[in-house]
Every structure is written in C-alpha cells, then in structure tokens.
Design a protein around this motif. Sequence first.
Motif, mmCIF file in Angstrom:
data_model
loop_
_atom_site.group_PDB
_atom_site.id
_atom_site.type_symbol
_atom_site.label_atom_id
_atom_site.label_comp_id
_atom_site.label_asym_id
_atom_site.label_seq_id
_atom_site.Cartn_x
_atom_site.Cartn_y
_atom_site.Cartn_z
ATOM 1 N N GLU A 128 -5.404 2.530 -3.352
ATOM 2 C CA GLU A 128 -5.561 3.636 -2.220
ATOM 3 C C GLU A 128 -6.392 5.026 -2.520
ATOM 4 O O GLU A 128 -6.018 5.265 -3.726
ATOM 5 N N GLU A 271 2.639 2.406 -2.732
ATOM 6 C CA GLU A 271 3.378 1.327 -2.168
ATOM 7 C C GLU A 271 2.638 0.129 -1.870
ATOM 8 O O GLU A 271 3.146 -0.611 -1.218
ATOM 9 N N GLU A 305 8.564 5.079 -1.191
ATOM 10 C CA GLU A 305 7.445 4.073 -1.544
ATOM 11 C C GLU A 305 8.221 2.757 -0.814
ATOM 12 O O GLU A 305 7.421 1.974 -0.090
ATOM 13 N N GLU A 327 1.946 8.361 6.392
ATOM 14 C CA GLU A 327 2.526 9.382 5.302
ATOM 15 C C GLU A 327 3.351 10.485 5.979
ATOM 16 O O GLU A 327 4.428 10.720 5.547
ATOM 17 N N TYR A 388 0.869 15.111 4.660
ATOM 18 C CA TYR A 388 2.277 14.772 4.369
ATOM 19 C C TYR A 388 3.414 15.388 5.002
ATOM 20 O O TYR A 388 4.113 14.947 5.847
ATOM 21 N N GLN A 832 -10.532 12.701 -9.220
ATOM 22 C CA GLN A 832 -9.432 13.338 -8.046
ATOM 23 C C GLN A 832 -8.522 14.382 -8.972
ATOM 24 O O GLN A 832 -8.087 15.075 -8.113
HETATM 25 N N1 ARG Z 1 0.367 6.100 -0.511
HETATM 26 C C1 ARG Z 1 0.706 6.812 -1.710
HETATM 27 C C2 ARG Z 1 1.885 7.625 -1.245
HETATM 28 O O1 ARG Z 1 3.251 6.981 -1.587
HETATM 29 C C3 ARG Z 1 -0.273 8.016 -2.112
HETATM 30 C C4 ARG Z 1 -1.435 7.246 -2.878
HETATM 31 C C5 ARG Z 1 -2.525 8.083 -2.943
HETATM 32 N N2 ARG Z 1 -3.456 7.862 -3.816
HETATM 33 C C6 ARG Z 1 -4.787 8.477 -3.852
HETATM 34 N N3 ARG Z 1 -5.498 8.107 -4.726
HETATM 35 N N4 ARG Z 1 -5.424 9.218 -2.937
HETATM 36 O O2 ARG Z 1 2.065 8.522 -0.725
#
Ligand code: ARG
Length: 881
Positions: A128, A271, A305, A327, A388, A832
């Motif tokens: 992701e 997740e 997760e 999210e 989020y 990142q």
């Molecule tokens: N989906 C993950 C979470 O539980 C976050 C992963 C985000 N990773 C990234 N490389 N942008 O919130």
Amino acid sequence: MRTNTGQTIHLEDYRPTDFVLERVDLTFELDPKETKVEARLIFHRREGVSPAAPLVLDGDELRMTGLLLDQVEIPPTHFDATDDTLTIRGLPETAPFEITITTLLSPETNTKLMGLYRTNNVYCTQCEAEGFRRITYFPDRPDVLAVYTVNIIADKATTPLLLSNGNHLGGADMGDGRHFAAWFDPHPKPSYLFALVAGDLGVVEDTFTTASGRTVALRIYVEHGKEAGASYAMDALKRSMKWDEEVFGREYDLDIFMIVAVSDFNMGAMENKGLNVFNDKYVLADPETATDADYANIEAIIAHEYFHNWTGNRITCRDWFQLCLKEGLTVFRDHEFSADMRSRAVKRIAEVRHLKSEQFPEDAGPLAHPVRPTKYREINNFYTTTVYEKGSEVTRMIATILGRDLFKKGMDLYFDRHDGQAVTIEDFVACFEDASGRNLKQFSLWYHQAGTPLVTASGSYDADKQTFSLSLEQTVPPTPGQSTKEPMHIPLRLGLLLEDGSEAKAASVSGADITEDVIHLTKRKQTVLFSGIPSRPVPSLNRGFSAPINLHIEQSPGDRALIARHEIDLFARWQALNAIALDNLVAATTQARNGQPVVCDNALVAGLIAAAADDRLEPAFRSQALTLPSESDIAREIGSDNDPDAIHTGRQQILAGVAAAGRDTFNRLMDDMAAPGPFSPDATSAGRRALRNSALSFLVYGDKGPERAAEAFRAANNMTDLSIALTLLAHRFPDAKETAEALAHFKQRFADNALVIDKWFAIQATVPGPRTLDRVKTLMSDPLFNGNNPNRVRSLVGTFAFSNPTGFNRADGEGYRFLARQILDIDPRNPQLAARILTSMRSWRSLEKVRSDHARNALAEIAGAANLSADVSDIVDRMLE
Ligand code: ARG
Ligand code: ZN
C-alpha cells in the motif's frame, strides 16, 4: 532542475479498467540480490470495451526478462515497456487470456521500503498504496480485485519460514537446498493487500474460537529471542477479535491470522489479508522496555489492523481518493475499542489532544486538504491525520447524529450491501441515509470542505422571561484551492449548568433541531432559545467533542471553573480546565514577549489542584487535567506571528506557579499513587503511574537541584517511570552531572534494544533551547544511530523537528537549514520518510517574520534541489504555494 514531479491525478477522471483481472498466480524465487518473480495473470476484456484497446499495466523500477501471451512470447512490436507502464496490444477480443510476466528484483538494495525488501535478513513486502507495481507489472489500483495463489521458493537454511496471504496449501523440500511453500487466498483482494514474508523468525502461537465456533490459528512472528515480548500483542489481538464480533457483528474469515514484526518499516503497520506486517515498535512490549503509552499504542494498532479485515479488506476503496473510507472508519473503530478497554473519558481526552495538536495545524496550514481529496500528486502524502483522525471524527458525527441504533443499522447495511466490493464515500453515506431515512447531503460537506470550522457562541439570559438565548455563528476558513465554503451540519452536544452545578432542563427549545443533548447547527447564523430556565445558566458546549471544531465563547474563568467542577461529562470538565489554561498561557506568552512578569491565574491554579486532589475521580483523568496545553497548542491558539521562545518562557512560569501552589497536593499524590504491588500494564495501574508522574513533574519544576529527579530515576522499576525521570533530568537540569550519568547509564543498559534507544534519542532531541541542535548532530554520529532505519531517523531527527519548538525554531534559522540538509540526504534512499519528516514545517507561515523568512529560505533550498522525489517535491511545493 526538477525531475519526477509526478502527474496530478483527479478524482473526476476515474473510470474502471478496460480489462477484468480474474486470477493471479505468483511464483517467487527469493534471493537477496536477484529475486525472480513470475506473475501469471488471467484477464478478459470488459464488455463494451473497444477490441483495439491495449492492456496498460503499472510498473516502477522493474527489470522485465520475459513476457508471454498464453505461454507464447509476445513480439516486441506488440508491447512497450517504460519506466512506469507496460502496454500490450493485439489481445483477444472476448476470450480470457493469460499474460505471464517475469521480473527480476533486488530486495537488498530496495531502500524505499516499498515493494519487496529486506529487513534484518527477512524478506518483507509493503504494497500500500502503490508498492505492488515494484514487484511486477500489474493493474495496481484498489478496484481490481482478484484471487491469488502464491508460490515461494527459497534457501531452506537461511529462509525456513515462507509466508503469504490466506491459507497454507502445502510445501516441500526441493532437494537442492531449497524448499517451497504455496498459499491460497480465497478472498478476492486488491494488490495493495498482497504480502510475502520469508526468513528465520521466532513465533508465538495461540488460537481463537469465533462466535460460530470455528478455530482460528493465531501466530505472531518476531526475531528469535523476543517471543516473550509478543504476549501483550497476542492478548490485544484476541480481545480485538472478540470485540469486533460483539460490537460490529464481524467474524474473522480465514483459518489463520498472522502478524509479523519487522524493524524497518515506513509506517505503523499494514493490514495485508491474513498477514499483517508491523513496525516492531507496535508489537514488542515488556515492563522493562515499554511505557504505558507503548502498551496503549500496541493495543490500538493491533486492533486497527485487525479491524481492517472488514473495513478495508472485505470492503475496500474504489480509488485512493476514498482512503478515508477505510482509514477514517477503522480509526473510529479502534478508538471505540480502546474506549471500551480503558476509560472512555480519558481515551476521548487523549484523542482530542492528538487531533488538535496534529490535525488542526494541518487543516490550518498549506497542506490542508479535504477528508476526501479530489486530486493528488503523490498518494503516499495523503496518509494524513486529516484522512485518518478527522476521517474518524466524521464517522463519529454520523453516529452522534443518527444515534447508536440507527448507526448500527447503517453499518450492518454497509457490510451487507458492499461485501466484496470496492466502493466510495458516497456509497458509505448512502447506507446511513437508507438505514435512517435521514438526509446527509449537507453533512457530507465534512468530507469535501477542508479547514476546521470556527463556531462563535454567545449567550444571554432574560431573568423576567426565564429564557436563555444562545447565538451561534459558524465560519469555515479558506484553505488551498477552496476559498469559499458552505455552512456545515455541526452536531453540537451541550448542557446548561445552573449555579449549583445541576443541569437545567429547558421547557422548550426553538431555533434549531435538537435531539437529546445535541443541537444541529446547519446555518451560518443561528439563535437557539431555551425557555423555562430558572436562573442564569453556564453553557457547556461541544460535550465529548461532538464536532471537530474550534469554539470561541466569551466565558469567565469562574464560569469555566463551574463546568470543570460539575459537568456530568468528564471530557467537558477537562475541556473547561484546558480552556482556562490556554487563556492563561496565551496571556503569559504576551507578558513574556513584552518582558513583563507572567501572572498565573488563580482560577487555573485552583482548578488544577482541585482536580488533582479529587479522589472521587480516576487517576488517569486527574493526570490529564494536570497536563497543561503544549507549546504547540499555545502557538496554534495564537495563530500568527509566533515567537516559540516567548511561548516557552511564559509556559515555564505558569508551570512554576502551579508547582509552588500545589506542592502539598503533589507530595501527597506521590505517596497515594505509589504502586501497591508488582508492575501491571493495565489501564488503572497506568493511570496511577500517570498521576504520580504528573505530580513528580511539578515537584521537579519547583526544585532547585536534580536530586529528586535523580532519585526517581534510581527508584524506577518500569520504563514509564524510568523514561519520565530521565526526561525530567534532561529537560530541567540539562547540565547537571546527575543527568549525564543517568543518560550514560540508560544507554549502556539498553544498548542492545534499538526501540529503547529510540527513547534515549527522543528525550535528548526534545531538550528545550538552542543548544539541542548541536546535540542532535552529535547523536547522529553515535554508533547506535542508523540513518537508514526509519524508527531511528524519526526518533532523533523527526522528534527534534516535530516536538522541540524552541530547539528547532532557533531564531538564527539553523534548525531549518539542518532539516533541509537531512531531507535532501534521506530523500534519495527513502522518499516517503523524507516527505513525512518535512511536514514538520507545515506551520511555518504562522511564525514571526525573522523565523518565517529563514523557514521559507530553507524550503526554497529543498525545492531547488536536483532529482527530488515526487513525495518531497509535492510537499515542498504545496508548502511554498
Ligand atoms: N493501511 C495502513 C494502516 O493501517 C497504512 C499503510 C500506509 N502505507 C503507506 N506506504 N502509505 O493505516
Ligand atoms: Zn489503517
């Protein structure tokens, strides 16, 4: 000179793929330098798509060595492979076909930690948002769902463990020193949920029996020797699984659920279906090395997760603009879980503190964006606190507006209607409209309009008529790309308190829709009239923080103190105390800046000490009450022309005032809150530790020398107490020999535990004042520092930039120049991480002129550098816009 600036992607350009992906078969031959991936993809052309349309797949830094159509090599005239796409022409008109792609990867040199990489000799993936395209050419977007089979081949001696999503089909020795394992995931999923982990790891095993009586095998994989540290995470996992069955009616859907802890990870955790991958920081815990905050984080992230299995995996996002669909909703779910596991009021206070200190500044600065954005250049930069945390608050408001039962009905409808689909925010909201019969059109503006709404309130009481009239006005500030805003639907919970602390019950209310204690603000200006109010009431607004807004109300410290003493809503009590404190701290800043003596408000001192001493209240709450707004909270409240040194000086004086006035209370709390027995990480014991440490902090602020703090350091038998004592020494007595000794002792004791050494870095990075920059630079050459590990970089460089207002914002601008050099150094390895740390400068425009000029220059230096990543150039461009 700029490269890689990235294309802007627009929501309105969304359309489905031309080809439908039916099945995915992957074979990995793992090797650190040259891993071979064979991907067999079965597609068919979507009905109505032109027979001439080519298949276009995504890629990123791939080396392709083979390309077949139905097992026959595709001639070079029929395809184009560029850096980021593979285009194949001349494909069958209607019949399904198989594309086989062979790529070679080098996990060992993959420092971006996206795609397949190595961490501590373990192979691991992060897909992701767009990492799968670094493994093979693929329709790498969340609305392409397929069933995956994965074969993993690796050296048996070094890589005994071979994991992927779903259920284990089998495996065997290959006779040549290698072995293989096959995995099958029956649930169609998007590529971002793919995972592979392979290496030599220890495991903790358990089982969970679901509500329908199925037994699920649970496994947590950690480095050998660290198994004991995973037991709290395992317990949190089982509690999460049970809670999701009881509260949301969601059962787990595979025979096995695995978690792997890795030491190099860009985010908190991921997740992936049936195979969550975690930053080890959010798995490993024991009393000697983990603080109470660590325990609470582990519980929350394990839950988060796990909850994604339904909100994210079974129902996923149509496109990345819908990120908050999974999210925001999943954060809301993990917040509710923690509230049920711990104290709801204390949890809510912590959430609001976090929201205000992280999301509000984002929403007020150059990086502001809607919860559901409409364009992006780099999706990694949208894993934000707005998506989020504000996303969670928006979900919470739906629950507040509909009430518990209708919210539940809406959620059930969502799971029923959309299971197995990739959907949008509109689909989500429609479920609540359909379940409740309510119109949520105006409410949906919360997804589309950025900026924190400001609600200004004023009340007047008419003694003759016994009426109370409350005038409310809402404005939503302009944000990048959105200069004018529509009024929002703001659900405001409130109570009217009478002089004796009891709550007034209005005979009637007019001027707004009202359900229970929620008034629904829907217009720019609204006056709400309460009748039958026997005496002048004190309005307590935004109980429970029912709406994520800024609220301005002229209220005397005395009225606020009444709320702080008598509200039935504990959150509102804290909110009132916090408002008294903030007013005082803002005034103290002005006094400090003008060289005047700082005056500590009596109402504040009395309120804090009364809350601290009130044995009827739970200790965790009393500790929160004693925690004054942070320096960045004060800066945000002031809003512009900020001088971090004046904020610091003013706040220190207020702390000293409270410390002096409350000495007896704090001394008593030191005794009363001493641990009655052996260490336990449970919420009640953690609350007692928190209150005791709050008291200790005030006492140390009143101390002339380091003896008390040094004694606390010696006496500590758990990491919470130890790290707080060390922080007090380092921050209050930076030059004392006791401090140097304690730092050296701590380092030596925990030198082999990188996660604890991160605390050691962070404590030193947050020592207030201009000299800390030099200390940070020195620490960067410490052998325990590692510029390639995201946790190390975040704990030293990130903590300095995000959490040391006086150190980072040195008036000479050296802090910003240092950060600029760090960003340019990190960016080529891990864009990142670089982009994330750079967001620490998001509030630069609210600094006073000398500092903001320095900040702008440092940002311009980054912007002007060659070969910036799309990640960093996106952030820096928006910050300078
Ligand atoms: N989906 C993950 C979470 O539980 C976050 C992963 C985000 N990773 C990234 N490389 N942008 O919130
Ligand atoms: Zn998440």
